[in-house]
Motif scaffolding. Structure first.
Motif, mmCIF file in Angstrom:
data_model
loop_
_atom_site.group_PDB
_atom_site.id
_atom_site.type_symbol
_atom_site.label_atom_id
_atom_site.label_comp_id
_atom_site.label_asym_id
_atom_site.label_seq_id
_atom_site.Cartn_x
_atom_site.Cartn_y
_atom_site.Cartn_z
ATOM 1 N N LEU A 107 -47.976 35.390 -11.016
ATOM 2 C CA LEU A 107 -49.383 35.110 -11.295
ATOM 3 C C LEU A 107 -49.749 33.694 -10.853
ATOM 4 C CD1 LEU A 107 -49.799 36.843 -14.783
ATOM 5 C CD2 LEU A 107 -50.242 37.752 -12.489
ATOM 6 N N PHE A 108 -51.062 33.434 -10.900
ATOM 7 C CA PHE A 108 -51.603 32.116 -10.511
ATOM 8 C C PHE A 108 -50.813 30.972 -11.127
ATOM 9 C CE2 PHE A 108 -56.308 33.391 -9.747
ATOM 10 C CZ PHE A 108 -56.083 33.434 -8.381
ATOM 11 N N GLY A 109 -50.514 30.005 -10.320
ATOM 12 C CA GLY A 109 -50.000 28.741 -10.841
ATOM 13 C C GLY A 109 -48.608 28.772 -11.438
ATOM 14 N N LEU A 133 -43.676 32.063 5.439
ATOM 15 C CA LEU A 133 -44.881 32.789 5.823
ATOM 16 C C LEU A 133 -45.842 32.816 4.649
ATOM 17 C CD1 LEU A 133 -46.367 34.751 7.850
ATOM 18 C CD2 LEU A 133 -45.299 36.613 6.559
ATOM 19 N N SER A 134 -47.073 32.405 4.893
ATOM 20 C CA SER A 134 -48.067 32.467 3.819
ATOM 21 C C SER A 134 -48.913 33.714 3.996
ATOM 22 C CB SER A 134 -48.970 31.227 3.861
ATOM 23 O OG SER A 134 -50.025 31.405 2.932
ATOM 24 N N THR A 135 -48.947 34.555 2.970
ATOM 25 C CA THR A 135 -49.834 35.722 3.024
ATOM 26 C C THR A 135 -50.868 35.623 1.912
ATOM 27 O OG1 THR A 135 -48.452 37.030 1.538
ATOM 28 C CG2 THR A 135 -47.960 37.196 3.891
ATOM 29 N N ASP A 136 -50.975 34.414 1.345
ATOM 30 C CA ASP A 136 -51.905 34.209 0.229
ATOM 31 C C ASP A 136 -53.326 34.024 0.759
ATOM 32 O OD1 ASP A 136 -53.333 33.502 -1.968
ATOM 33 O OD2 ASP A 136 -51.996 31.886 -2.620
ATOM 34 N N ILE A 137 -54.130 35.079 0.603
ATOM 35 C CA ILE A 137 -55.510 34.998 1.085
ATOM 36 C C ILE A 137 -56.483 34.680 -0.050
ATOM 37 C CG2 ILE A 137 -55.263 36.489 3.125
ATOM 38 C CD1 ILE A 137 -55.997 38.825 1.279
ATOM 39 N N TRP A 138 -55.934 34.344 -1.209
ATOM 40 C CA TRP A 138 -56.791 34.107 -2.387
ATOM 41 C C TRP A 138 -56.970 32.651 -2.727
ATOM 42 C CZ3 TRP A 138 -59.798 37.237 -5.357
ATOM 43 C CH2 TRP A 138 -59.762 38.588 -5.004
ATOM 44 N N ALA A 188 -50.085 36.023 -2.824
ATOM 45 C CA ALA A 188 -51.184 35.549 -3.676
ATOM 46 C C ALA A 188 -50.914 35.913 -5.134
ATOM 47 C CB ALA A 188 -52.481 36.179 -3.222
ATOM 48 N N GLY A 189 -51.468 35.130 -6.023
ATOM 49 C CA GLY A 189 -51.373 35.456 -7.449
ATOM 50 C C GLY A 189 -52.715 35.960 -7.960
ATOM 51 N N ARG A 190 -52.805 36.176 -9.223
ATOM 52 C CA ARG A 190 -54.065 36.480 -9.923
ATOM 53 C C ARG A 190 -53.907 35.925 -11.327
ATOM 54 N NH1 ARG A 190 -54.670 38.380 -5.554
ATOM 55 N NH2 ARG A 190 -55.889 40.207 -4.930
#
Ligand SMILES: Nc1nc2c(ncn2[C@@H]2O[C@H](COP(=O)(O)OP(=O)(O)OP(=O)(O)O)[C@@H](O)[C@H]2O)c(=O)[nH]1
Ligand SMILES: [Mg+2]
Length: 445
Positions: A107-109, A133-138, A188-190
């Motif tokens: 999750l986020f953070g 590799l960054s796949t974080d689009i958020w 990415a997290g949420r």
């Protein structure tokens, strides 16, 4: 230290046992209660605490203290065994593949991006060709964050801030990534594990098929860890856990819980914000430290006796098949002269832990052992494997070769026969062994 308080309480509890005159059920109950309190205070999940302490209690009450250990040492050993079991036992290495793809989820953070860089540095220091590799689009500037870290540790970072689909990003760089041995993927997290995140991770991993899916969890999330780990495990089939922020005041028990519910071991722990603040998580060492390493080391050393556990297992297996050679005998004797592995072997043979064997039956003095070593050095391989073939003529030859007297050799052969008898008894089952023991009595010697 991580879980400092838990360690303190556990050590106090064990100290209590040490200073008690008798170990009875009342004391065991007290031990279990103290442990429960300590584990709960460290945020370990309630159900797990109960499972763990019940197991410990059952073992303490059921198992006989093996020879050579005091009751207290035996208790500590059980606590140690079960705690390491709970935490995943051995250090786990990454699955090998070409390239090995490691996806960090969480999750986020919770520390995914930071941990990507820490892992990259860790493995590149150990000779792997690593790419990030960054796949974080958020997260806004997620790629920039990773690039900055990558620059710091001189690891190439791939990513495209223009693309708005994680899988598309991966596909774009896929040919390039094949050139590396280890690809670490930041995802990415949420705020919470939403269906959206699950779908996103599944779409990505359905294609990527990462060998490792590591859950990054902050050590300070307490009891929430259980649910989070379960949910991530269900949706992503987690292969390992990385606990971060164990440098602060985090109790950490919540995150420890995670490895138990996911059956995935904690592989690393994060102990700070810098790229070097990463430790391999070694459950045995960790628990050792919790319980006071000095004690544990000495204890395990003692419990290992002169034999390694595997060796004892191996021998017990061969004994059960009725195979027994002079070499086995010698090894038994040698080990017995220090501690008593026959006892250990017996423990490992189902049903035999209750049988009382006269240990003296197989005990010999060191001087004699030395002689026997010389004798065995003068035997042929066939003779060692099948001592029955050692005729009078052979005895003379061996006596000359070893510098021992023929009577020494006969004595060794007699001891071998005794050992073999014992093995036959073992094969007959515990009941038969006991009745035969009675019949033979001290004459076993
Ligand atoms: N003290 C400490 N701080 C850490 C540790 N790991 C990460 N952090 C900090 O936690 C914060 C969040 O870390 P990130 O790596 O950005 O977390 P993330 O999971 O990528 O977050 P999102 O991208 O928002 O999902 C940063 O300020 C890190 O420096 C750790 O082991 N100890
Ligand atoms: Mg991030």
């Amino acid at each position: 230290m991580v879980l400092e308080k838990l360690g303190e309480s556990l050590r106090e509890t064990l100290q209590k046992i040490a200073s008690s005159l008798f170990v009875d059920e009342k004391l065991v109950n007290e031990l279990v209660k103290d442990m429960q309190r300590a584990l709960l205070q460290a945020d370990v999940n309630v159900k797990l605490v109960l499972d763990l302490t019940n197991k410990i209690k059952a073992r303490i009450l059921k198992e006989e203290t093996p020879g050579g250990l005091t009751k207290k040492e035996h208790l500590i050993r059980i606590v140690y065994d079960e705690l390491t079991q709970f935490l995943g036992k051995d250090v786990r290495a990454l699955t090998e593949a070409k390239p090995t793809i490691v996806m960090l989820v969480g999750l986020f953070g919770n520390g995914k991006t930071t941990t990507c860089a820490k892992l990259a540095k860790y493995y590149s220091k150990r000779g792997k060709r690593v790419a990030l590799l960054s796949t974080d689009i958020w997260r806004p500037a997620a790629l920039a964050q990773l690039q900055q870290l990558g620059k710091q540790i001189q690891i190439p970072v791939f990513g495209d801030a223009q693309l708005k689909d994680a899988l598309a990003i991966y596909k774009k760089f896929e040919p390039e990534l094949q050139k590396y041995e280890l690809v670490i993927v930041d995802t990415a997290g949420r705020d919470a594990l939403s269906q959206e995140l699950v779908d996103e991770l599944n779409a990505l991993n359905g294609y990527v098929k990462a060998q490792e899916r590591l859950l990054v969890m902050s050590g300070d999330i307490g009891q929430a860890a259980q649910k989070q780990a379960e949910m991530f495990h269900q949706s992503c089939n987690i292969t390992g856990v990385i606990m971060t922020r164990l440098d602060g005041t985090a109790k950490g028990g919540g995150a420890l819980t995670a490895c138990s519910v996911t059956q995935a071991p904690v592989m690393f722990i994060g102990t700070g914000e810098k790229v070097d603040d990463l430790d391999v998580f070694d459950p045995k060492r960790f628990v050792g430290r919790l319980l006071g390493m000095g004690d544990i080391e000495a204890l395990l050393e003692k419990a290992k006796e002169a034999f390694s556990e595997e060796k004892a297992e191996d021998i017990s297996e061969r004994l059960m098949k009725g195979e027994f050679s002079l070499i086995d005998l010698y090894e038994q004797m040698e080990a017995l002269s220090t501690m008593g592995p026959i006892g250990k072997v017996m423990e490992l043979v189902p049903g035999f832990s209750q049988v009382k064997l006269p240990k003296e039956a197989l005990q010999v003095q060191e001087g004699k052992l030395k002689k026997w070593r010389y004798i065995m050095d003068s035997c042929t391989k066939d003779e060692l494997n099948d001592p029955e073939m050692i005729s009078a003529g052979r005895i003379d030859r061996i006596a000359k070769g070893s510098g021992c007297s023929p009577s020494d050799i006969r004595e060794l052969l007699k001891q071998y026969k005794t050992g073999k008898k014992l093995v036959k008894m073992l094969k007959g089952g515990p009941k038969k062994a006991e009745s035969m023991m009675k019949r033979l009595g001290v004459s076993l010697r």
